[in-house]
Design an enzyme around this catalytic site. Sequence first.
Site, mmCIF file in Angstrom:
data_model
loop_
_atom_site.group_PDB
_atom_site.id
_atom_site.type_symbol
_atom_site.label_atom_id
_atom_site.label_comp_id
_atom_site.label_asym_id
_atom_site.label_seq_id
_atom_site.Cartn_x
_atom_site.Cartn_y
_atom_site.Cartn_z
ATOM 1 N N HIS A 14 2.870 -36.124 5.642
ATOM 2 C CA HIS A 14 2.966 -34.742 5.634
ATOM 3 C C HIS A 14 1.536 -34.549 6.798
ATOM 4 O O HIS A 14 2.274 -34.223 7.744
ATOM 5 C CB HIS A 14 2.725 -34.149 4.514
ATOM 6 C CG HIS A 14 3.571 -34.278 3.321
ATOM 7 N ND1 HIS A 14 4.850 -33.393 3.698
ATOM 8 C CD2 HIS A 14 4.164 -34.273 2.164
ATOM 9 C CE1 HIS A 14 5.603 -33.457 2.427
ATOM 10 N NE2 HIS A 14 5.015 -33.819 1.425
ATOM 11 N N GLY B 70 0.341 -1.062 -0.387
ATOM 12 C CA GLY B 70 0.373 -0.278 -0.180
ATOM 13 C C GLY B 70 1.278 0.958 -0.222
ATOM 14 O O GLY B 70 0.444 2.504 0.118
ATOM 15 N N LYS B 71 2.387 1.774 -0.119
ATOM 16 C CA LYS B 71 2.512 2.929 -0.859
ATOM 17 C C LYS B 71 2.558 3.639 -1.231
ATOM 18 O O LYS B 71 1.732 4.885 -0.962
ATOM 19 C CB LYS B 71 4.357 2.040 -0.621
ATOM 20 C CG LYS B 71 4.927 0.922 -0.147
ATOM 21 C CD LYS B 71 6.575 0.750 -0.813
ATOM 22 C CE LYS B 71 6.828 -0.106 -1.853
ATOM 23 N NZ LYS B 71 5.680 -1.338 -1.473
ATOM 24 N N THR B 72 1.985 2.864 -2.986
ATOM 25 C CA THR B 72 1.788 4.524 -3.387
ATOM 26 C C THR B 72 0.141 4.697 -3.226
ATOM 27 O O THR B 72 -0.498 6.039 -3.298
ATOM 28 C CB THR B 72 0.875 3.393 -4.894
ATOM 29 O OG1 THR B 72 1.993 3.241 -5.115
ATOM 30 C CG2 THR B 72 1.099 4.549 -6.110
ATOM 31 N N GLU C 165 0.893 -37.085 0.669
ATOM 32 C CA GLU C 165 0.594 -36.013 1.700
ATOM 33 C C GLU C 165 -0.397 -36.593 2.975
ATOM 34 O O GLU C 165 0.122 -35.982 3.767
ATOM 35 C CB GLU C 165 -0.320 -35.662 0.659
ATOM 36 C CG GLU C 165 -0.392 -35.111 -0.879
ATOM 37 C CD GLU C 165 0.641 -34.264 -0.629
ATOM 38 O OE1 GLU C 165 0.693 -33.231 -0.280
ATOM 39 O OE2 GLU C 165 1.212 -33.583 -1.650
#
Length: 609
Positions: A425, A203-205, A422
């Site tokens: 895991h 969100g800098k701009t 899976e």
Amino acid sequence: MERQQNFSFWYLVAALILILAFQSLLEEQQRYEQITYSTFERYLEQARIDDLVVSENRITGRIIDPDPDHPEFFSTIRVDPDFAAKLEAAGVEFRGSTESSTIAVIASWVLPMLLFFAIWMFLIRRMASGGLGGGGLMSVGKSRAKIYVERDTKKTFDDVAGVDEAKAEVREIVDFLREPERYARLGARMPKGVLLVGPPGTGKTLLARAMAGEAGVTFLSISGSEFVEMFVGVGAARVRDLFEKAREHAPCIIFIDELDALGRARGAGPMTGGHDEKEQTLNQLLVELDGFDTRQGIVLLAATNRPELLDPALLRAGRFDRQVLVDRPDRTGRKAILQVHVRGIRLDPRVSIDDVAALTPGFTGADLANLVNEAALLATRADRPAVTYADFEQAVERIVAGLEKRNRLLNPLERKTVAYHEMGHALVALSLKGVDPVQKVSIIPRGIGALGYTLQRPTEDRYLMHTAELENKMAVLLAGRAAEELVFGEISTGAADDLQRVTEIARAMVTRYGMVQDLGQAALETETGRFLGAPIEGGGRRFSETTAREIDLAVKRLIDDAYARAKQILGQRRDDLERYATLLLERETLSAEELPAPGVFPHRRKERP
């Protein structure tokens, strides 16, 4: 110089047109022979005329059996038949002629010239104003900054959430633009430049545009890459032009996005020591930063996600006085960001924004905006009246794991291998303490290369990890391959990504975190830079070959120990592995409620003798 080049170009065009016209006239003359009317009458009597075309003043046709020195086609001007008969009787050679008015002659010359001149002036003006794209040759040194005023930005601090610390830092700049006399009474001056630093999508701009909207001043926005062109000196000219525009619109905010494209450290690239175009542009920016007065109400904002690449001269006091970190939001910040983005969608009343925020650790503001949009699309596709919590869960899986590939058909052996992989895991993750809880296990292919996935979500934001937690994480990653070896007696290529991640963790533990007693509390490898959270590999090496061998042995030992622990746990829970792998093959997806209860296999660190 540029104007002379443009005129010479159009003179060339005019010359080409005249040459083509002259050539066409010559071809016309070569094709048709102009003969007298009396000669036409003689050819007519001799029956040597064919393909005759008669117009009001002219007769054209073809001569049968023409002379070798004359063309086949002819053209002549008509003469009154009665008068022609008298001349023929008198034996006089005669020809016809047409009278052209002076106006027609002038029009035939002047009108094409006027038309050519009008087209010429139109193209010149379009090129000068940049109407043909790219700014035009006449405006090659002009700034391409897009000027936004308050009503154009339509953003305030209410639209920016999750970065409260950053908003507090820049709010002072807004207050100074609103009330400069309040700060000037004690002699304080406004910072010349503010550098917004943070990962992409935080969100800098948006924060920069919100500052302009809050202060009610003009907002000049440009990207750092737009200063650099192939022409030498253009970038510096555009920097000067940008600051001239800022002085005309003061008070205002100048925003340069992606500053690293413009302000990269001099001498850091392959062209070390050279005065290339980028260095001239950077030098001009430094001069402008030193030259403008903050009392005019001009604030320079810049954003980058690569601060380590910037030139030190940009970051010194008096230029970019303030550096503001716009980081990834925590859970509270994510909740605030989600509340902003769900304003525009129809949300089911039973959906808890706090629960959705808990699903998204590590997400940036842009990721959360994409999440809300994906959830709304999923609800629309299913014809639901509102967006539900299940839509957000599916959207998270789609963003994290990729799109489901149900049309990717696996043979029975591959499906069975993926199911045991899976489930390996999942079982090891359920059997160790301090491991992120398992939310879902699936053997539906997703994304580009994932044939299945085990989804784990942290219950809280973490900033530190202990040795035992890293070793448990390695055991979980290696559990898929351990399950394959335990069940099938051989291994497959499905653990390639797991092996890469395990190796990175083990090497970081040895070389950067000092977690191996034999090598001591030392950082054996350093990072040459940091991409705001993602380390850049290949740091400097400061150890001998003997130490390098010890590092390799320590990494191998950590990986072997983690693999042995995974096989041990799966061997003790072999019945669960068989039962739930079979269930996974039937249902293709198992949720947390359908998985076995957590085991009792606490971490036991194996000490070297």
